[in-house]
Design a protein around this motif. Structure first.
Motif, PDB file in Angstrom:
ATOM      1  N   TRP A  36       0.829  -1.084  -0.009  1.00 35.10           N
ATOM      2  CA  TRP A  36      -0.063  -0.046  -0.125  1.00 35.10           C
ATOM      3  C   TRP A  36       0.938   1.250  -0.055  1.00 35.10           C
ATOM      4  CZ3 TRP A  36      -2.874  -2.254   4.537  1.00 35.10           C
ATOM      5  CH2 TRP A  36      -4.027  -3.070   4.161  1.00 35.10           C
ATOM      6  N   ALA A  37       2.010   0.975   0.619  1.00 36.57           N
ATOM      7  CA  ALA A  37       2.804   2.447   0.805  1.00 36.57           C
ATOM      8  C   ALA A  37       3.524   2.537  -0.511  1.00 36.57           C
ATOM      9  CB  ALA A  37       3.934   2.178   2.006  1.00 36.57           C
ATOM     10  N   ALA A  38       4.081   1.525  -1.135  1.00 35.01           N
ATOM     11  CA  ALA A  38       4.684   1.642  -2.438  1.00 35.01           C
ATOM     12  C   ALA A  38       3.694   2.076  -3.289  1.00 35.01           C
ATOM     13  CB  ALA A  38       5.326   0.152  -2.969  1.00 35.01           C
ATOM     14  N   ASP A  39       2.465   1.800  -3.480  1.00 39.88           N
ATOM     15  CA  ASP A  39       1.457   2.211  -4.336  1.00 39.88           C
ATOM     16  C   ASP A  39       0.981   3.638  -4.029  1.00 39.88           C
ATOM     17  OD1 ASP A  39       1.114  -0.421  -5.539  1.00 39.88           O
ATOM     18  OD2 ASP A  39      -0.562  -0.907  -4.436  1.00 39.88           O
ATOM     19  N   ALA A  40       1.092   4.196  -2.888  1.00 45.42           N
ATOM     20  CA  ALA A  40       0.917   5.528  -2.538  1.00 45.42           C
ATOM     21  C   ALA A  40       1.980   6.275  -3.343  1.00 45.42           C
ATOM     22  CB  ALA A  40       0.789   5.846  -1.067  1.00 45.42           C
ATOM     23  N   LEU A  65       7.967  11.290  -2.878  1.00 48.34           N
ATOM     24  CA  LEU A  65       8.074  10.398  -1.284  1.00 48.34           C
ATOM     25  C   LEU A  65       9.181   9.815  -1.138  1.00 48.34           C
ATOM     26  CD1 LEU A  65       4.024  10.011  -0.868  1.00 48.34           C
ATOM     27  CD2 LEU A  65       5.617  11.996  -0.313  1.00 48.34           C
ATOM     28  N   ASP A  66      10.040   9.921  -0.054  1.00 51.75           N
ATOM     29  CA  ASP A  66      11.360   9.629  -0.200  1.00 51.75           C
ATOM     30  C   ASP A  66      11.421   8.411   1.181  1.00 51.75           C
ATOM     31  OD1 ASP A  66      11.293  11.132   1.647  1.00 51.75           O
ATOM     32  OD2 ASP A  66      13.332  12.328   0.725  1.00 51.75           O
ATOM     33  N   TYR A  67      10.386   8.337   1.924  1.00 54.02           N
ATOM     34  CA  TYR A  67      10.149   7.493   3.053  1.00 54.02           C
ATOM     35  C   TYR A  67      10.990   8.509   4.514  1.00 54.02           C
ATOM     36  CZ  TYR A  67       8.186   3.670   0.742  1.00 54.02           C
ATOM     37  OH  TYR A  67       7.288   3.063  -0.092  1.00 54.02           O
ATOM     38  N   SER A  68      10.901   9.464   4.343  1.00 56.18           N
ATOM     39  CA  SER A  68      11.644  10.399   5.176  1.00 56.18           C
ATOM     40  C   SER A  68      10.562  10.974   6.096  1.00 56.18           C
ATOM     41  CB  SER A  68      12.632  11.367   4.740  1.00 56.18           C
ATOM     42  OG  SER A  68      11.782  12.440   4.048  1.00 56.18           O
ATOM     43  N   ALA A  69      11.004  11.156   7.378  1.00 55.90           N
ATOM     44  CA  ALA A  69       9.862  11.824   8.199  1.00 55.90           C
ATOM     45  C   ALA A  69       9.503  13.309   7.757  1.00 55.90           C
ATOM     46  CB  ALA A  69      10.738  12.015   9.752  1.00 55.90           C
ATOM     47  N   ALA A 122      -0.059   3.417   5.547  1.00 53.99           N
ATOM     48  CA  ALA A 122       0.817   2.670   5.511  1.00 53.99           C
ATOM     49  C   ALA A 122       2.226   3.386   4.981  1.00 53.99           C
ATOM     50  CB  ALA A 122       0.493   1.723   4.344  1.00 53.99           C
ATOM     51  N   TYR A 123       2.202   4.300   4.420  1.00 59.01           N
ATOM     52  CA  TYR A 123       3.641   5.113   3.971  1.00 59.01           C
ATOM     53  C   TYR A 123       3.992   5.534   5.443  1.00 59.01           C
ATOM     54  CZ  TYR A 123       6.654   8.676   2.358  1.00 59.01           C
ATOM     55  OH  TYR A 123       7.828   9.485   2.186  1.00 59.01           O
ATOM     56  N   ALA A 124       3.262   6.316   6.093  1.00 58.15           N
ATOM     57  CA  ALA A 124       3.707   6.691   7.366  1.00 58.15           C
ATOM     58  C   ALA A 124       4.295   5.640   8.255  1.00 58.15           C
ATOM     59  CB  ALA A 124       2.675   7.727   8.090  1.00 58.15           C
ATOM     60  N   GLY A 125       3.424   4.437   8.253  1.00 58.36           N
ATOM     61  CA  GLY A 125       3.949   3.221   9.138  1.00 58.36           C
ATOM     62  C   GLY A 125       5.410   2.829   8.503  1.00 58.36           C
ATOM     63  N   GLU A 126       5.681   2.754   7.353  1.00 53.27           N
ATOM     64  CA  GLU A 126       6.755   2.183   6.684  1.00 53.27           C
ATOM     65  C   GLU A 126       8.028   3.410   6.907  1.00 53.27           C
ATOM     66  OE1 GLU A 126       8.867  -0.011   4.947  1.00 53.27           O
ATOM     67  OE2 GLU A 126       7.450  -0.805   6.045  1.00 53.27           O
ATOM     68  N   VAL A 127       7.571   4.717   7.115  1.00 57.01           N
ATOM     69  CA  VAL A 127       8.486   5.630   7.510  1.00 57.01           C
ATOM     70  C   VAL A 127       9.091   5.140   8.933  1.00 57.01           C
ATOM     71  CG1 VAL A 127       9.033   8.012   8.126  1.00 57.01           C
ATOM     72  CG2 VAL A 127       7.689   7.481   6.059  1.00 57.01           C
ATOM     73  N   ILE A 128       8.200   4.937   9.816  1.00 54.68           N
ATOM     74  CA  ILE A 128       8.684   4.847  11.230  1.00 54.68           C
ATOM     75  C   ILE A 128       9.185   3.179  11.327  1.00 54.68           C
ATOM     76  CG2 ILE A 128       7.576   3.928  13.392  1.00 54.68           C
ATOM     77  CD1 ILE A 128       5.116   5.751  12.670  1.00 54.68           C
ATOM     78  N   VAL A 129       8.935   2.236  10.629  1.00 56.22           N
ATOM     79  CA  VAL A 129       9.744   1.063  10.328  1.00 56.22           C
ATOM     80  C   VAL A 129      10.943   1.373  10.028  1.00 56.22           C
ATOM     81  CG1 VAL A 129       9.682  -0.921   9.137  1.00 56.22           C
ATOM     82  CG2 VAL A 129       7.556  -0.382  10.023  1.00 56.22           C
TER      83      VAL A 129
END
Length: 135
Positions: A21-25, A37-41, A73-80
């Motif tokens: 879901w994060a990758a799709d976003a 979006l680069d998975y940064s905070a 999901a994207y925010a969750g992946e950032v946290i992960v």
């Protein structure tokens, strides 16, 4: 003796859907909105703004549901990625469990943000600061 080799070097099974879901976003924002979006905070500030725009445009919740799931999901992946957390799943819901044992619900936070009462950026800040607290 070898134990647990299925998870060594790979993500837990609970991560499969939220990672997708994060990758799709990320792909949708890059292709549709020309936003990277680069998975940064820091990128979560942009995501909060996008959700705010959806709300201001009076987007029906049903129409925004998939987008909100992707942003959560994207925010969750950032946290992960920032804390070494893991995705957990139960009853069809997905959570992030940080190394300090706390559970975070980024999909719910995305819905709260859409309702004007949440922030994915602040959720990430809380989760990453929790890593250093108590120790």
């Amino acid at each position: 003796m070898t134990t647990g080799t299925a998870q060594q070097g790979s993500r837990p099974h609970a991560a499969t859907r939220p990672v997708r879901w994060a990758a799709d976003a990320v792909t949708a924002m890059r292709e549709g909105a020309r936003l990277r979006l680069d998975y940064s905070a820091q990128s979560l500030w942009r995501v909060d703004r996008l959700i705010e725009e959806l709300r201001r445009e009076d987007t029906p919740h049903a129409a925004a549901q998939g987008v909100l799931r992707g942003f959560g999901a994207y925010a969750g992946e950032v946290i992960v990625r920032q804390t070494g957390a893991e995705w957990w799943a139960t009853g069809g819901e997905h959570w992030v469990r940080t190394p300090d044992g706390r559970l975070w619900d980024p999909m719910d936070e995305a819905r709260r943000c859409f309702g004007g009462h949440g922030s994915l950026r602040l959720l990430c800040l809380d989760a990453t600061e929790a890593r250093g607290a108590g120790g």
